[in-house]
Scaffold this active site. Structure first.
Site, PDB file in Angstrom:
ATOM      1  N   SER A   1       0.828  -1.210   0.000  1.00 41.72           N
ATOM      2  CA  SER A   1       0.000   0.000   0.000  1.00 41.72           C
ATOM      3  C   SER A   1       0.857   1.253   0.000  1.00 41.72           C
ATOM      4  O   SER A   1       1.966   1.264   0.567  1.00 41.72           O
ATOM      5  CB  SER A   1      -0.864  -0.019   1.266  1.00 41.72           C
ATOM      6  OG  SER A   1      -1.384   1.256   1.526  1.00 41.72           O
TER       7      SER A   1
ATOM      8  N   TYR B   1      -2.423  -0.419  10.012  1.00 43.24           N
ATOM      9  CA  TYR B   1      -2.628  -0.941   8.648  1.00 43.24           C
ATOM     10  C   TYR B   1      -1.329  -0.800   7.847  1.00 43.24           C
ATOM     11  O   TYR B   1      -0.842  -1.761   7.247  1.00 43.24           O
ATOM     12  CB  TYR B   1      -3.765  -0.170   7.961  1.00 43.24           C
ATOM     13  CG  TYR B   1      -3.861  -0.467   6.482  1.00 43.24           C
ATOM     14  CD1 TYR B   1      -4.218  -1.738   6.030  1.00 43.24           C
ATOM     15  CD2 TYR B   1      -3.568   0.511   5.529  1.00 43.24           C
ATOM     16  CE1 TYR B   1      -4.290  -2.017   4.663  1.00 43.24           C
ATOM     17  CE2 TYR B   1      -3.648   0.236   4.175  1.00 43.24           C
ATOM     18  CZ  TYR B   1      -4.006  -1.027   3.748  1.00 43.24           C
ATOM     19  OH  TYR B   1      -4.063  -1.312   2.396  1.00 43.24           O
TER      20      TYR B   1
HETATM   21  N1  LIG Z   1      -8.399  -0.250  -2.662  1.00 42.86           N
HETATM   22  C1  LIG Z   1      -7.333   0.494  -2.419  1.00 42.86           C
HETATM   23  O1  LIG Z   1      -7.301   1.700  -2.683  1.00 42.86           O
HETATM   24  C2  LIG Z   1      -6.095  -0.125  -1.822  1.00 42.86           C
HETATM   25  C3  LIG Z   1      -4.992   0.727  -1.569  1.00 42.86           C
HETATM   26  C4  LIG Z   1      -3.837   0.162  -1.022  1.00 42.86           C
HETATM   27  C5  LIG Z   1      -3.778  -1.190  -0.771  1.00 42.86           C
HETATM   28  N2  LIG Z   1      -4.866  -1.985  -1.008  1.00 42.86           N
HETATM   29  C6  LIG Z   1      -4.750  -3.408  -0.708  1.00 42.86           C
HETATM   30  O2  LIG Z   1      -5.197  -4.160  -1.828  1.00 42.86           O
HETATM   31  C7  LIG Z   1      -5.849  -5.356  -1.409  1.00 42.86           C
HETATM   32  C8  LIG Z   1      -7.241  -5.428  -1.973  1.00 42.86           C
HETATM   33  O3  LIG Z   1      -7.962  -4.288  -1.515  1.00 42.86           O
HETATM   34  P1  LIG Z   1      -9.499  -4.062  -1.832  1.00 42.86           P
HETATM   35  O4  LIG Z   1      -9.693  -2.613  -1.966  1.00 42.86           O
HETATM   36  O5  LIG Z   1      -9.929  -4.979  -2.900  1.00 42.86           O
HETATM   37  O6  LIG Z   1     -10.127  -4.511  -0.429  1.00 42.86           O
HETATM   38  P2  LIG Z   1     -11.415  -5.404  -0.121  1.00 42.86           P
HETATM   39  O7  LIG Z   1     -11.672  -5.275   1.340  1.00 42.86           O
HETATM   40  O8  LIG Z   1     -12.520  -5.067  -1.056  1.00 42.86           O
HETATM   41  O9  LIG Z   1     -10.919  -6.873  -0.454  1.00 42.86           O
HETATM   42  C9  LIG Z   1     -10.237  -7.699   0.460  1.00 42.86           C
HETATM   43  C10 LIG Z   1     -10.982  -9.035   0.533  1.00 42.86           C
HETATM   44  O10 LIG Z   1     -10.227  -9.886   1.384  1.00 42.86           O
HETATM   45  C11 LIG Z   1     -11.139 -10.625   2.183  1.00 42.86           C
HETATM   46  N3  LIG Z   1     -10.429 -10.985   3.424  1.00 42.86           N
HETATM   47  C12 LIG Z   1     -10.031 -10.140   4.405  1.00 42.86           C
HETATM   48  N4  LIG Z   1      -9.394 -10.837   5.375  1.00 42.86           N
HETATM   49  C13 LIG Z   1      -9.388 -12.137   4.985  1.00 42.86           C
HETATM   50  C14 LIG Z   1      -8.891 -13.332   5.565  1.00 42.86           C
HETATM   51  N5  LIG Z   1      -8.275 -13.313   6.747  1.00 42.86           N
HETATM   52  N6  LIG Z   1      -9.066 -14.500   4.895  1.00 42.86           N
HETATM   53  C15 LIG Z   1      -9.703 -14.520   3.700  1.00 42.86           C
HETATM   54  N7  LIG Z   1     -10.208 -13.415   3.096  1.00 42.86           N
HETATM   55  C16 LIG Z   1     -10.045 -12.234   3.735  1.00 42.86           C
HETATM   56  C17 LIG Z   1     -12.312  -9.701   2.432  1.00 42.86           C
HETATM   57  O11 LIG Z   1     -13.514 -10.426   2.699  1.00 42.86           O
HETATM   58  C18 LIG Z   1     -12.384  -8.915   1.119  1.00 42.86           C
HETATM   59  O12 LIG Z   1     -13.333  -9.464   0.242  1.00 42.86           O
HETATM   60  C19 LIG Z   1      -5.795  -5.335   0.119  1.00 42.86           C
HETATM   61  O13 LIG Z   1      -4.665  -6.063   0.518  1.00 42.86           O
HETATM   62  C20 LIG Z   1      -5.630  -3.872   0.452  1.00 42.86           C
HETATM   63  O14 LIG Z   1      -4.995  -3.688   1.694  1.00 42.86           O
HETATM   64  C21 LIG Z   1      -6.016  -1.480  -1.535  1.00 42.86           C
END
Ligand SMILES: NC(=O)c1ccc[n+]([C@@H]2O[C@H](COP(=O)([O-])OP(=O)(O)OC[C@H]3O[C@@H](n4cnc5c(N)ncnc54)[C@H](O)[C@@H]3O)[C@@H](O)[C@H]2O)c1
Length: 341
Positions: free
Chosen positions: A143, A168
């Site tokens: 991130s 985080y």
């Molecule tokens: N969306 C953004 O802007 C952004 C920015 C920086 C980093 N990220 C990272 O990218 C990745 C995807 O983000 P996103 O926006 O799609 O988030 P999101 O919350 O929509 O997707 C994450 C998914 O992981 C699942 N999950 C969480 N913990 C779990 C576990 N212990 N076991 C199994 N499943 C689990 C959740 O149910 C969810 O569906 C994440 O790692 C997030 O930290 C996202």
């Protein structure tokens, strides 16, 4: 290729699975479908991938099935040290793309445990499975938040990232350190992707794009943090998906060197946008003037993000090209269709 995508019911995971299926790969998607935000939205994403929520396989059904569909979904927790290896044993994956995590900066002040469980324990289990089942490449989500208190105007992957300002961010930085260890000790090729504020259709309900649209349509005020004095390198989901899929598909044979197994990239739009400009564009698209609730800076937040993406340009010809107005248009079109507004 056979690919494991974790967090498949999540925002980015759904889009990545969709593109991988279109590109003729075999994909196993896993997710625990937790209720951090609407489970219905997660199930609706899975439906788009051809998974009827009623038929979503639970773990026991999955291990005993001989399903040969190009996409299968299994509900499982990354923390489950017993079940996770059984999926690896059954499938013989080439690449693992770990997108499952407890996301969100704000929530890490309220529920720090969730970040340690999913992002640290869960990530360790993924690394162990990659090690024990000879996975060729682990691509995982980091991130932009790892830059923390960095004073650089533009964030470079060579910047020191020792000052996270939320648990985080600390969990994502830890993932990079853990990946480095596994690359070094066990020869695991790892690529960490520092995502910069991803937005677009099927987006997350806890993020600005969604919160603003929802509030404005309901006639409610929107919370504008740091009195609007924030800038974000908002990155459209299709640009993110293109980059992630390119990296997954790259077998790296020409440049593969044992000492060159650990990679970190920024994946952003490279054009920071002022928060008020972002809000103006939403206003224009919705044709409704928002009520603004000006607030102070939020704990754990940073004032500006701007990705230097030159490494990704060089290695993968990455060139995000979605202007924020166009991305906002697509999001709002999706939002109105999905919620029937
Ligand atoms: N969306 C953004 O802007 C952004 C920015 C920086 C980093 N990220 C990272 O990218 C990745 C995807 O983000 P996103 O926006 O799609 O988030 P999101 O919350 O929509 O997707 C994450 C998914 O992981 C699942 N999950 C969480 N913990 C779990 C576990 N212990 N076991 C199994 N499943 C689990 C959740 O149910 C969810 O569906 C994440 O790692 C997030 O930290 C996202």
């Amino acid at each position: 290729m056979k690919i494991l995508v974790t967090g498949a019911a999540g925002f980015i995971g759904y889009h990545v699975c969709n593109q991988l299926i279109k590109n003729n790969h075999t994909v196993i998607g896993i997710d625990n479908l937790n209720d951090y935000y609407s489970v219905d939205l997660k199930l609706a994403r899975l439906e788009q991938l051809g998974i009827n929520p009623k038929n979503a396989l639970d773990f026991n059904e999955y291990v005993s099935s001989a399903n040969t569909n190009r996409f299968q979904f299994v509900r499982i927790n990354l923390e489950d040290r017993e079940q996770l290896p059984k999926i690896f044993q059954k499938e013989n994956f080439t690449v693992v793309c770990n997108l499952a995590a407890q996301a969100g900066v704000r929530y890490s002040l309220e529920n720090p445990e969730a970040y340690i469980d999913s992002n640290i324990v869960g990530f360790l289990n993924i690394l162990e499975c990659c090690r024990n089942f000879n996975i060729e490449h682990l691509v995982y989500a980091s991130s932009s938040s790892v830059y923390g208190l960095s004073s650089s105007a533009q964030f470079k992957t060579t910047d020191v990232t020792d000052t996270p300002v939320s648990l985080y961010a600390a969990s994502k930085k830890s993932n990079e350190l853990m990946a480095h260890t596994y690359s070094h000790l066990f020869g695991l090729r790892t690529t960490g992707l520092r995502f910069f504020t991803v937005y677009g259709p099927w987006g997350r309900p806890d993020m600005a794009m969604f919160l603003f649209t929802e509030a404005i349509l309901k006639g409610k005020p929107i919370n504008v943090f740091n009195n609007g004095e924030l800038e974000r390198d908002f990155t459209y989901i299709d640009d993110i998906t293109t980059g992630v899929v390119k990296i997954i598909e790259d077998d790296h044979t020409d440049t593969y060197q044992p000492e060159n197994l650990y990679h970190i990239y920024n994946i952003g739009n490279n054009r920071p946008v002022k928060l008020m400009t972002f809000i103006d564009a939403i206003e224009k698209e919705l044709g409704i003037q928002p009520k603004l609730n000006m607030m102070g800076m939020q704990p754990g937040d940073v004032k500006k993000t701007w990705a230097d993406i030159s490494d990704l340009r060089l290695d993968y010809a990455y060139s995000p090209d979605t202007p924020v107005e166009k991305g906002i248009h697509h999001f709002i079109e999706w939002y109105k269709g999905f919620y029937g507004k």
